[in-house]
Design a protein around this motif. Structure first.
Motif, PDB file in Angstrom:
ATOM      1  N   VAL A  94       0.852  -1.197   0.000  1.00 55.04           N
ATOM      2  CA  VAL A  94       0.000   0.000   0.000  1.00 55.04           C
ATOM      3  C   VAL A  94       0.886   1.245   0.000  1.00 55.04           C
ATOM      4  O   VAL A  94       0.620   2.219  -0.721  1.00 55.04           O
ATOM      5  CB  VAL A  94      -0.962  -0.004   1.216  1.00 55.04           C
ATOM      6  N   SER A  95       1.955   1.193   0.758  1.00 58.03           N
ATOM      7  CA  SER A  95       2.868   2.332   0.804  1.00 58.03           C
ATOM      8  C   SER A  95       3.476   2.589  -0.577  1.00 58.03           C
ATOM      9  O   SER A  95       3.604   3.731  -1.017  1.00 58.03           O
ATOM     10  CB  SER A  95       3.945   2.051   1.850  1.00 58.03           C
ATOM     11  N   PRO A 151       3.691   6.992   3.914  1.00 60.44           N
ATOM     12  CA  PRO A 151       4.719   6.307   4.721  1.00 60.44           C
ATOM     13  C   PRO A 151       4.176   5.035   5.373  1.00 60.44           C
ATOM     14  O   PRO A 151       2.976   4.935   5.635  1.00 60.44           O
ATOM     15  CB  PRO A 151       5.097   7.336   5.799  1.00 60.44           C
ATOM     16  N   LEU A 152       5.078   4.094   5.617  1.00 55.00           N
ATOM     17  CA  LEU A 152       4.691   2.799   6.192  1.00 55.00           C
ATOM     18  C   LEU A 152       3.895   2.946   7.492  1.00 55.00           C
ATOM     19  O   LEU A 152       2.910   2.244   7.710  1.00 55.00           O
ATOM     20  CB  LEU A 152       5.941   1.983   6.519  1.00 55.00           C
ATOM     21  N   GLU A 153       4.322   3.897   8.338  1.00 63.45           N
ATOM     22  CA  GLU A 153       3.639   4.075   9.635  1.00 63.45           C
ATOM     23  C   GLU A 153       2.160   4.391   9.409  1.00 63.45           C
ATOM     24  O   GLU A 153       1.300   4.005  10.185  1.00 63.45           O
ATOM     25  CB  GLU A 153       4.264   5.221  10.456  1.00 63.45           C
ATOM     26  N   GLU A 154       1.885   5.123   8.323  1.00 66.02           N
ATOM     27  CA  GLU A 154       0.491   5.473   8.002  1.00 66.02           C
ATOM     28  C   GLU A 154      -0.283   4.250   7.527  1.00 66.02           C
ATOM     29  O   GLU A 154      -1.396   3.983   7.967  1.00 66.02           O
ATOM     30  CB  GLU A 154       0.466   6.532   6.878  1.00 66.02           C
ATOM     31  N   THR A 155       0.338   3.505   6.599  1.00 67.80           N
ATOM     32  CA  THR A 155      -0.393   2.382   5.986  1.00 67.80           C
ATOM     33  C   THR A 155      -0.650   1.273   7.012  1.00 67.80           C
ATOM     34  O   THR A 155      -1.613   0.532   6.887  1.00 67.80           O
ATOM     35  CB  THR A 155       0.360   1.818   4.761  1.00 67.80           C
ATOM     36  N   ARG A 156       0.191   1.219   8.038  1.00 66.35           N
ATOM     37  CA  ARG A 156      -0.016   0.203   9.082  1.00 66.35           C
ATOM     38  C   ARG A 156      -1.288   0.458   9.881  1.00 66.35           C
ATOM     39  O   ARG A 156      -1.838  -0.452  10.501  1.00 66.35           O
ATOM     40  CB  ARG A 156       1.167   0.193  10.058  1.00 66.35           C
ATOM     41  N   LYS A 157      -1.730   1.713   9.886  1.00 70.66           N
ATOM     42  CA  LYS A 157      -2.860   2.071  10.760  1.00 70.66           C
ATOM     43  C   LYS A 157      -4.174   1.417  10.356  1.00 70.66           C
ATOM     44  O   LYS A 157      -5.120   1.377  11.139  1.00 70.66           O
ATOM     45  CB  LYS A 157      -3.006   3.594  10.823  1.00 70.66           C
ATOM     46  N   ASN A 158      -4.239   0.938   9.127  1.00 73.68           N
ATOM     47  CA  ASN A 158      -5.452   0.242   8.658  1.00 73.68           C
ATOM     48  C   ASN A 158      -5.416  -1.245   8.963  1.00 73.68           C
ATOM     49  O   ASN A 158      -6.274  -1.993   8.517  1.00 73.68           O
ATOM     50  CB  ASN A 158      -5.560   0.396   7.137  1.00 73.68           C
ATOM     51  N   ILE A 159      -4.380  -1.671   9.652  1.00 73.73           N
ATOM     52  CA  ILE A 159      -4.175  -3.107   9.874  1.00 73.73           C
ATOM     53  C   ILE A 159      -4.162  -3.374  11.381  1.00 73.73           C
ATOM     54  O   ILE A 159      -3.349  -2.793  12.117  1.00 73.73           O
ATOM     55  CB  ILE A 159      -2.850  -3.563   9.220  1.00 73.73           C
ATOM     56  N   TRP A 160      -5.051  -4.236  11.833  1.00 78.50           N
ATOM     57  CA  TRP A 160      -5.214  -4.534  13.262  1.00 78.50           C
ATOM     58  C   TRP A 160      -5.034  -6.024  13.498  1.00 78.50           C
ATOM     59  O   TRP A 160      -5.447  -6.843  12.665  1.00 78.50           O
ATOM     60  CB  TRP A 160      -6.613  -4.122  13.723  1.00 78.50           C
ATOM     61  N   LEU A 161      -4.420  -6.353  14.622  1.00 77.15           N
ATOM     62  CA  LEU A 161      -4.211  -7.766  14.933  1.00 77.15           C
ATOM     63  C   LEU A 161      -4.750  -8.108  16.325  1.00 77.15           C
ATOM     64  O   LEU A 161      -4.630  -7.296  17.252  1.00 77.15           O
ATOM     65  CB  LEU A 161      -2.719  -8.113  14.877  1.00 77.15           C
ATOM     66  N   VAL A 162      -5.315  -9.298  16.407  1.00 76.19           N
ATOM     67  CA  VAL A 162      -5.771  -9.827  17.692  1.00 76.19           C
ATOM     68  C   VAL A 162      -4.904 -11.044  18.009  1.00 76.19           C
ATOM     69  O   VAL A 162      -4.706 -11.894  17.142  1.00 76.19           O
ATOM     70  CB  VAL A 162      -7.258 -10.266  17.587  1.00 76.19           C
ATOM     71  N   ASP A 163      -4.360 -11.090  19.216  1.00 72.66           N
ATOM     72  CA  ASP A 163      -3.653 -12.313  19.616  1.00 72.66           C
ATOM     73  C   ASP A 163      -4.399 -12.973  20.768  1.00 72.66           C
ATOM     74  O   ASP A 163      -5.537 -12.590  21.065  1.00 72.66           O
ATOM     75  CB  ASP A 163      -2.169 -12.023  19.936  1.00 72.66           C
ATOM     76  N   SER A 164      -3.762 -13.922  21.433  1.00 71.93           N
ATOM     77  CA  SER A 164      -4.491 -14.691  22.463  1.00 71.93           C
ATOM     78  C   SER A 164      -4.961 -13.798  23.616  1.00 71.93           C
ATOM     79  O   SER A 164      -5.855 -14.168  24.367  1.00 71.93           O
ATOM     80  CB  SER A 164      -3.614 -15.820  22.989  1.00 71.93           C
ATOM     81  N   LYS A 165      -4.366 -12.597  23.738  1.00 73.93           N
ATOM     82  CA  LYS A 165      -4.766 -11.706  24.835  1.00 73.93           C
ATOM     83  C   LYS A 165      -5.763 -10.644  24.385  1.00 73.93           C
ATOM     84  O   LYS A 165      -6.165  -9.787  25.170  1.00 73.93           O
ATOM     85  CB  LYS A 165      -3.533 -11.043  25.435  1.00 73.93           C
ATOM     86  N   GLY A 166      -6.130 -10.655  23.110  1.00 75.55           N
ATOM     87  CA  GLY A 166      -7.092  -9.667  22.614  1.00 75.55           C
ATOM     88  C   GLY A 166      -6.477  -8.742  21.579  1.00 75.55           C
ATOM     89  O   GLY A 166      -5.404  -9.046  21.021  1.00 75.55           O
TER      90      GLY A 166
END
Ligand SMILES: O=C([O-])CC(=O)C(=O)O
Ligand SMILES: [Mg+2]
Length: 650
Positions: free
Chosen positions: A413-414, A420-435
């Motif tokens: 996307v960048s 910038p990469l920091e911006e494009t990361r903001k559309n990406i969310w991750l959930v792990d075993s703790k939420g």
């Protein structure tokens, strides 16, 4: 195709003259086997001598590597020739009379031995002339059959087995008996046999590997071999190795720690390197590093074949891996591709980072999976009607696959938008075993999760994260089956006209949801793909064909591209090139069926295109060593590909 004998390979170093070697290669007869004269007492002493010189060599190499630690992206080990030659490390060429050596030799296979030698055996397909010339009269029944008829018969036999593991074992037996028949079968029936030799059946094979183990299919390197890995590598019958797939068995698919029994994975992956990517079988080396297992069931299993101890960690682990990495480069040269497979997160990221600047390495679970998913998302743009930048992504699972995919999407996307990469990361969310991974958790997160910790209130449950983040794409990389519940899929379907749902965990039992669940719970609106194959689903009179988002689309073509260009490092841009090449192979006909991946039936053509685009990148980046650059890289890739057609013997 011809494997070098040891003497000639050793003299193929930059140190010793190559004239003799060239002469030896020219006068080779057709069907060779290598023979190590049986070890006498004297030989045993010789081996002890080799051991000492081997470990001394490794030590000095370790030191050199450390002293020359690279600061830039690319460094070349000046001690190993680019062509893969090695020094006369065991003194076999320059031995004095009182120095003991290993008597490696070659001989021509004929008669009974020829039938037992999988590289050259053709079974009933040996012609009358060959039966005369190679002392086969009487060893075979009178009928001569064609390769095609052999394939037909084997497929008939394999279809008789009801249990997938029986089919798997029949295929493994065939590979051990007649290699070209095995590959022709696999290539001609790829869609039917992929689930047999690969995911999901290979998962069960690994679980039971101790019971079904018959013959070595790759090298087992355990803590017992510490200090003499170079010597162990020399026990493998082939020397012109181009690809190694290595695992330490700690995270086999989504099945967890299977220790030494993870060997089924490198074996399966490499058979796809040949069948799908055309890398010749003799150039492929499966390796399992055995540092123990923490799997209590295996430790207590009387049929377990690995070291019966808990996993070595820290310095002990790092030293064994480093000795392996050093020895591999020492013996096979700068251009051997090492694919890390199914390592646990805590080692996978570190190994990739540590060796990415000194070796041609690639992590299939981080990078291969990322590349295949990105390809599917690029292709899905046509179906979902949004660009990559317009999507919002939510992952369940923040390990190798999750963060690997997230990273590659952000990079693409960048590149596409210039953000910038920091911006494009903001559309990406991750959930792990703790939420949900959020900034307030940052301090306690493992390093590979930190870039994904955005500002948000903490959320524990996936379904709540879906409702709050409102993703357009939901990606499962958790390794835990059934985690995309009805509620989760319905929440996705309530938010999106065409929700993209990818259940990537393997094997089938670990898939976050089934194809049927995805289509039913979304009333047939989901664009669905999974890591393990699912059969087409009929929902309200319409048939839905799920895609298989498995890294098997990428690694064979990527590997071929690296090998044929003589690349010395893997670069992220090559992964992007592989994704785009794969996405470009999806046809209108595929889209009309709702597919975001092309069928595996065309995989060799697809691999040739991926290889060509990866090689193009390697040349652009100055990482290719094969000169001059071939004009037509697709044609060149096709011309490099292994064919399982039988060869005629003189
Ligand atoms: O092996 C497969 O099918 C895909 C893969 O790399 C994994 O799940 O670890
Ligand atoms: Mg894997």
């Amino acid at each position: 195709m011809i494997s070098l004998n040891r003497t000639s390979l050793l003299s193929n170093s930059g140190v010793n003259g190559s004239g003799i070697n060239a002469r030896r290669q020219r006068c080779r007869p057709p069907a060779y086997v290598k023979v190590l004269a049986s070890r006498s007492n004297q030989d045993q002493k010789g081996i002890a001598t080799s051991e000492r010189s081997g470990s001394a060599l490794v030590e000095s190499t370790l030191k050199e590597t450390k002293d020359h630690a690279p600061s830039s992206c690319v460094s070349v080990d000046l001690d190993s020739t680019v062509g893969g030659g090695v020094k006369d490390v065991y003194g076999e060429d320059s031995a004095t009379e009182d120095q003991l050596v290993t008597p490696w030799a070659v001989s021509v296979a004929s008669g009974y031995n020829l039938l037992r030698y999988p590289h050259h055996n053709k079974g009933l397909a040996f012609s009358e002339k060959e039966r005369d010339a190679h002392y086969l009269r009487g060893l075979l029944p009178p009928t001569v059959v064609s390769h095609d008829l052999q394939v037909k018969k084997m497929m008939h036999n394999i279809r008789q087995y009801q249990v997938p593991l029986q089919k798997y074992m029949a295929m493994m037996d065939l590979q051990e008996m007649n290699e070209r028949l095995f590959y022709k079968l696999l290539i001609d029936n790829v869609e039917e046999l992929l689930p047999v030799v690969y995911t999901p059946t290979v998962g069960e094979a690994c679980q039971k590997y101790g019971s079904i183990f018959r013959r070595p299919q790759g090298l087992f390197i355990s803590l017992k071999e510490k200090g003499r890995i170079l010597e162990v590598l020399k026990n493998w019958p082939e020397r012109s190795i181009q690809v190694i797939v290595v695992t330490d068995g700690e995270r086999i698919l989504g099945l967890g720690d299977l220790g030494c029994q993870g060997m089924g994975i490198p074996v399966g992956k490499l058979s796809l390197y040949t069948a799908l990517g055309g890398v010749r079988p003799s150039a492929c080396l499966p390796v399992t590093i055995d540092v123990g297992t923490n799997n209590e069931n295996l430790l207590n299993d009387e049929f377990y074949i690995g070291l019966r101890q808990r996993r070595a960690t820290g310095q002990e682990y790092a030293e064994l891996l480093h000795e392996f990495m050093t020895a591999v480069k020492q013996i096979y040269g700068e251009k051997v591709l090492i694919q890390f497979e199914d390592f646990a997160n805590h080692n996978a990221f570190d190994l990739l980072e540590k060796y990415g600047t000194t070796h041609l390495v690639f992590n299939d679970d981080i990078q291969g999976t990322a590349s295949v998913v990105l390809a599917g998302l690029v292709a899905a743009q046509k179906l979902a009607g949004r660009t990559l930048a317009d999507h919002r992504f939510l992952f369940l699972g923040a390990g190798e696959a999750g963060t690997g995919i997230a990273g590659l999407i952000a990079l693409e996307v960048s590149k596409q938008t210039g953000a910038p990469l920091e911006e494009t990361r903001k559309n990406i969310w991750l959930v792990d075993s703790k939420g949900l991974i959020v900034s307030s958790r940052k301090e306690s997160l493992q390093h590979f999760k930190k870039p994904w910790a955005h500002e948000h209130e903490p959320i524990k449950e996936l379904v709540d994260a879906v409702k709050s983040i409102k993703p357009t794409v939901l990606i499962g990389t958790s390794g835990v089956g059934g985690t995309f519940t009805k509620e989760v899929v319905e929440a996705m379907a309530a938010l999106n006209e065409k929700p993209i749902i990818l259940s990537l965990s393997n094997p089938t039992s670990q898939s976050e949801c089934t194809a049927e669940e995805a289509y039913t719970w979304s009333q047939g609106r989901a664009i669905f793909a999974s890591g393990s194959p699912f059969a087409p689903v009929e929902y309200e009179g319409k048939v839905y064909v799920p895609g298989q988002a498995n890294n098997a689309y990428i690694f064979p073509g990527l590997g071929l591209g690296l090998i044929m260009s003589g690349a010395i490092r893997v670069h992220d841009d090559m992964l992007l090139a592989a994704s785009e090449a794969l996405a470009a192979q999806v046809t209108q006909e595929n889209y009309d069926k709702g597919l975001i991946y092309p069928p595996f039936a065309n995989i060799r053509k697809i691999s040739a295109h991926i290889a060509a685009d990866v090689a193009t990148k390697a040349y652009e980046l100055g990482l290719a060593t094969r000169v001059p650059r071939p004009d037509d890289l697709v044609k060149y890739a096709e011309s490099c590909m292994y064919s399982p057609a039988y060869r005629n013997y003189r």
